[in-house]
Design a protein around this motif. Structure first.
Motif, PDB file in Angstrom:
ATOM      1  N   ASP A  48       0.840  -1.173   0.148  1.00 14.02           N
ATOM      2  CA  ASP A  48      -0.199  -0.084  -0.191  1.00 14.02           C
ATOM      3  C   ASP A  48       0.727   1.233  -0.136  1.00 14.02           C
ATOM      4  O   ASP A  48       0.552   1.564  -0.758  1.00 14.02           O
ATOM      5  CB  ASP A  48      -0.995   0.404   1.144  1.00 14.02           C
ATOM      6  CG  ASP A  48      -1.978  -0.918   0.865  1.00 14.02           C
ATOM      7  OD1 ASP A  48      -2.547  -1.180  -0.294  1.00 14.02           O
ATOM      8  OD2 ASP A  48      -2.229  -1.398   1.838  1.00 14.02           O
ATOM      9  N   TYR A  49       1.839   1.628   1.121  1.00 14.74           N
ATOM     10  CA  TYR A  49       2.650   2.822   1.149  1.00 14.74           C
ATOM     11  C   TYR A  49       3.340   2.941  -0.628  1.00 14.74           C
ATOM     12  O   TYR A  49       3.615   4.135  -1.060  1.00 14.74           O
ATOM     13  CB  TYR A  49       4.115   1.796   1.480  1.00 14.74           C
ATOM     14  CG  TYR A  49       5.251   3.428   2.249  1.00 14.74           C
ATOM     15  CD1 TYR A  49       4.639   4.747   2.716  1.00 14.74           C
ATOM     16  CD2 TYR A  49       6.274   2.671   1.625  1.00 14.74           C
ATOM     17  CE1 TYR A  49       5.883   5.116   2.461  1.00 14.74           C
ATOM     18  CE2 TYR A  49       6.957   3.994   1.587  1.00 14.74           C
ATOM     19  CZ  TYR A  49       7.062   5.243   2.147  1.00 14.74           C
ATOM     20  OH  TYR A  49       8.003   5.912   1.841  1.00 14.74           O
ATOM     21  N   GLU A  50       3.874   1.478  -1.386  1.00 13.78           N
ATOM     22  CA  GLU A  50       4.419   1.882  -2.338  1.00 13.78           C
ATOM     23  C   GLU A  50       3.563   2.117  -3.088  1.00 13.78           C
ATOM     24  O   GLU A  50       3.907   3.254  -4.308  1.00 13.78           O
ATOM     25  CB  GLU A  50       5.034   0.203  -2.477  1.00 13.78           C
ATOM     26  CG  GLU A  50       6.179   0.058  -1.915  1.00 13.78           C
ATOM     27  CD  GLU A  50       7.022  -0.763  -2.779  1.00 13.78           C
ATOM     28  OE1 GLU A  50       6.456  -2.464  -2.946  1.00 13.78           O
ATOM     29  OE2 GLU A  50       8.187  -1.005  -3.281  1.00 13.78           O
ATOM     30  N   ALA A  51       2.543   1.466  -3.739  1.00 12.58           N
ATOM     31  CA  ALA A  51       1.165   2.310  -4.268  1.00 12.58           C
ATOM     32  C   ALA A  51       0.887   3.535  -3.792  1.00 12.58           C
ATOM     33  O   ALA A  51       1.139   4.495  -5.225  1.00 12.58           O
ATOM     34  CB  ALA A  51      -0.062   1.559  -4.298  1.00 12.58           C
ATOM     35  N   GLN A  52       0.675   3.909  -2.915  1.00  6.27           N
ATOM     36  CA  GLN A  52       0.488   6.012  -2.472  1.00  6.27           C
ATOM     37  C   GLN A  52       1.916   6.358  -3.086  1.00  6.27           C
ATOM     38  O   GLN A  52       1.681   7.434  -3.337  1.00  6.27           O
ATOM     39  CB  GLN A  52       0.378   5.614  -1.244  1.00  6.27           C
ATOM     40  CG  GLN A  52      -0.029   6.931  -0.628  1.00  6.27           C
ATOM     41  CD  GLN A  52      -0.616   6.885   0.589  1.00  6.27           C
ATOM     42  OE1 GLN A  52      -0.333   6.308   1.218  1.00  6.27           O
ATOM     43  NE2 GLN A  52      -1.229   8.526   1.291  1.00  6.27           N
ATOM     44  N   TRP A  53       2.630   5.947  -2.942  1.00  9.04           N
ATOM     45  CA  TRP A  53       4.206   7.049  -3.089  1.00  9.04           C
ATOM     46  C   TRP A  53       4.441   6.860  -4.813  1.00  9.04           C
ATOM     47  O   TRP A  53       4.571   8.179  -5.687  1.00  9.04           O
ATOM     48  CB  TRP A  53       5.956   6.023  -2.907  1.00  9.04           C
ATOM     49  CG  TRP A  53       6.381   6.777  -2.841  1.00  9.04           C
ATOM     50  CD1 TRP A  53       6.954   7.740  -1.986  1.00  9.04           C
ATOM     51  CD2 TRP A  53       7.660   7.023  -4.023  1.00  9.04           C
ATOM     52  NE1 TRP A  53       8.690   8.323  -2.969  1.00  9.04           N
ATOM     53  CE2 TRP A  53       8.137   7.400  -3.712  1.00  9.04           C
ATOM     54  CE3 TRP A  53       7.674   5.544  -5.620  1.00  9.04           C
ATOM     55  CZ2 TRP A  53       9.068   7.809  -4.653  1.00  9.04           C
ATOM     56  CZ3 TRP A  53       8.255   6.082  -6.023  1.00  9.04           C
ATOM     57  CH2 TRP A  53       9.422   6.577  -5.671  1.00  9.04           C
ATOM     58  N   ARG A  55       1.311   6.719  -6.423  1.00 10.59           N
ATOM     59  CA  ARG A  55       0.612   7.382  -7.122  1.00 10.59           C
ATOM     60  C   ARG A  55       1.098   8.877  -6.987  1.00 10.59           C
ATOM     61  O   ARG A  55       0.729  10.019  -7.787  1.00 10.59           O
ATOM     62  CB  ARG A  55      -0.933   7.411  -6.360  1.00 10.59           C
ATOM     63  CG  ARG A  55      -1.853   5.916  -6.914  1.00 10.59           C
ATOM     64  CD  ARG A  55      -3.200   6.161  -6.409  1.00 10.59           C
ATOM     65  NE  ARG A  55      -2.838   5.593  -4.963  1.00 10.59           N
ATOM     66  CZ  ARG A  55      -2.461   4.741  -4.130  1.00 10.59           C
ATOM     67  NH1 ARG A  55      -2.389   3.378  -5.394  1.00 10.59           N
ATOM     68  NH2 ARG A  55      -2.834   5.038  -3.474  1.00 10.59           N
ATOM     69  N   SER A  56       2.101   9.515  -6.208  1.00 12.06           N
ATOM     70  CA  SER A  56       2.103  11.069  -5.489  1.00 12.06           C
ATOM     71  C   SER A  56       3.067  11.191  -6.441  1.00 12.06           C
ATOM     72  O   SER A  56       3.193  12.933  -6.599  1.00 12.06           O
ATOM     73  CB  SER A  56       2.549  10.766  -3.595  1.00 12.06           C
ATOM     74  OG  SER A  56       3.461  10.831  -3.404  1.00 12.06           O
ATOM     75  N   LYS A  57       3.916  10.395  -7.204  1.00 11.34           N
ATOM     76  CA  LYS A  57       4.646  11.171  -7.749  1.00 11.34           C
ATOM     77  C   LYS A  57       4.411  10.880  -9.408  1.00 11.34           C
ATOM     78  O   LYS A  57       5.261  11.590 -10.137  1.00 11.34           O
ATOM     79  CB  LYS A  57       6.108  10.717  -8.016  1.00 11.34           C
ATOM     80  CG  LYS A  57       6.721  10.225  -6.782  1.00 11.34           C
ATOM     81  CD  LYS A  57       7.626  10.863  -6.027  1.00 11.34           C
ATOM     82  CE  LYS A  57       7.886  11.071  -5.133  1.00 11.34           C
ATOM     83  NZ  LYS A  57       7.921  12.803  -4.216  1.00 11.34           N
ATOM     84  N   HIS A  62      10.850  13.686 -12.937  1.00  8.34           N
ATOM     85  CA  HIS A  62      12.133  13.909 -11.659  1.00  8.34           C
ATOM     86  C   HIS A  62      13.138  14.142 -11.541  1.00  8.34           C
ATOM     87  O   HIS A  62      13.073  15.812 -12.206  1.00  8.34           O
ATOM     88  CB  HIS A  62      12.630  12.782 -12.445  1.00  8.34           C
ATOM     89  CG  HIS A  62      13.689  11.430 -11.492  1.00  8.34           C
ATOM     90  ND1 HIS A  62      15.117  12.412 -11.398  1.00  8.34           N
ATOM     91  CD2 HIS A  62      13.392  10.903 -11.066  1.00  8.34           C
ATOM     92  CE1 HIS A  62      15.931  10.972 -10.514  1.00  8.34           C
ATOM     93  NE2 HIS A  62      14.820  10.378  -9.512  1.00  8.34           N
ATOM     94  N   PRO A  63      13.234  15.128 -10.387  1.00 12.60           N
ATOM     95  CA  PRO A  63      14.744  16.141  -9.544  1.00 12.60           C
ATOM     96  C   PRO A  63      15.307  15.766  -9.939  1.00 12.60           C
ATOM     97  O   PRO A  63      15.731  14.983 -10.254  1.00 12.60           O
ATOM     98  CB  PRO A  63      14.737  15.642  -8.259  1.00 12.60           C
ATOM     99  CG  PRO A  63      13.354  14.690  -7.672  1.00 12.60           C
ATOM    100  CD  PRO A  63      12.735  14.153  -8.858  1.00 12.60           C
ATOM    101  N   PHE A  64      15.713  17.069 -10.717  1.00 11.03           N
ATOM    102  CA  PHE A  64      17.279  17.113 -11.415  1.00 11.03           C
ATOM    103  C   PHE A  64      17.835  16.576 -10.274  1.00 11.03           C
ATOM    104  O   PHE A  64      18.097  17.167  -9.448  1.00 11.03           O
ATOM    105  CB  PHE A  64      17.394  18.620 -11.739  1.00 11.03           C
ATOM    106  CG  PHE A  64      18.177  19.239 -13.261  1.00 11.03           C
ATOM    107  CD1 PHE A  64      17.323  18.191 -14.196  1.00 11.03           C
ATOM    108  CD2 PHE A  64      19.088  20.360 -13.254  1.00 11.03           C
ATOM    109  CE1 PHE A  64      17.541  18.849 -15.787  1.00 11.03           C
ATOM    110  CE2 PHE A  64      19.386  20.284 -14.225  1.00 11.03           C
ATOM    111  CZ  PHE A  64      18.137  19.697 -15.949  1.00 11.03           C
TER     112      PHE A  64
END
Length: 169
Positions: A48-53, A55-57, A62-64
């Motif tokens: 669940d944590y990985e899926a939520q992470w 979705r948040s991205k 992607h950060p430089f």
């Protein structure tokens, strides 16, 4: 950093973190090895944590990274204070360099012909050991002049302190 938080401090955290509470079924002897069975509830929480992470991205770039900056600016000159607004650096990227100052051989002070600023002669640090934080300064690039062979000479303003007038040109 969250390992140091109390339960009350963790209750105020607004970002997504995963925390696990471990309870022993019996007293543990000093020096005894401990093994954990995470069980299916832990795996489900992790999924669940990985899926939520993920979705948040989604939809966010992607950060430089430092390597991205090096690749993008390898064949480009640094921006000056006049060109920076039209060609800004990525967020959280600033110009800085290792600097030492030296006196002119005749002892005179150089002055910028157009602006009238006193100019300090900068030099590269003279030994490997001097490439440390004490010789590393944030700089604003005031002027850029092209030299032969894709080389540039820069006039920079180095921040040498935190005060309003703590700089050298």
């Amino acid at each position: 950093k969250f390992l140091e938080y109390t339960v009350d401090e963790m209750a105020t955290v607004s970002e997504m973190v995963l925390v696990m509470r471990v309870a022993a079924r019996r007293d543990i002897r000093k020096g005894e090895e401990i093994t954990l069975n995470y069980g299916s509830s832990w795996q489900n929480a992790w999924n669940d944590y990985e899926a939520q992470w993920e979705r948040s991205k989604q939809g966010k770039p992607h950060p430089f990274k430092a390597d991205d900056v090096k690749a993008k600016y390898k064949a480009r000159p640094f921006e000056t204070v006049d060109t920076l607004s039209a060609h800004p650096y990525p967020e959280h990227v600033e110009t800085a360099c290792f600097l030492e100052t030296k006196s002119r051989p005749d002892g005179t002070i150089m002055t910028h012909q157009q602006h009238g600023w006193d100019i300090t002669m900068f030099d590269n640090p003279s030994t490997y050991e001097k490439y440390d934080g004490s010789h590393f300064y944030k700089v604003s690039i005031l002027e850029r002049k092209e030299a032969p062979g894709f080389f540039y000479n820069y006039t920079v303003r180095a921040r040498i302190g935190n005060g309003e007038y703590d700089f050298e040109d």
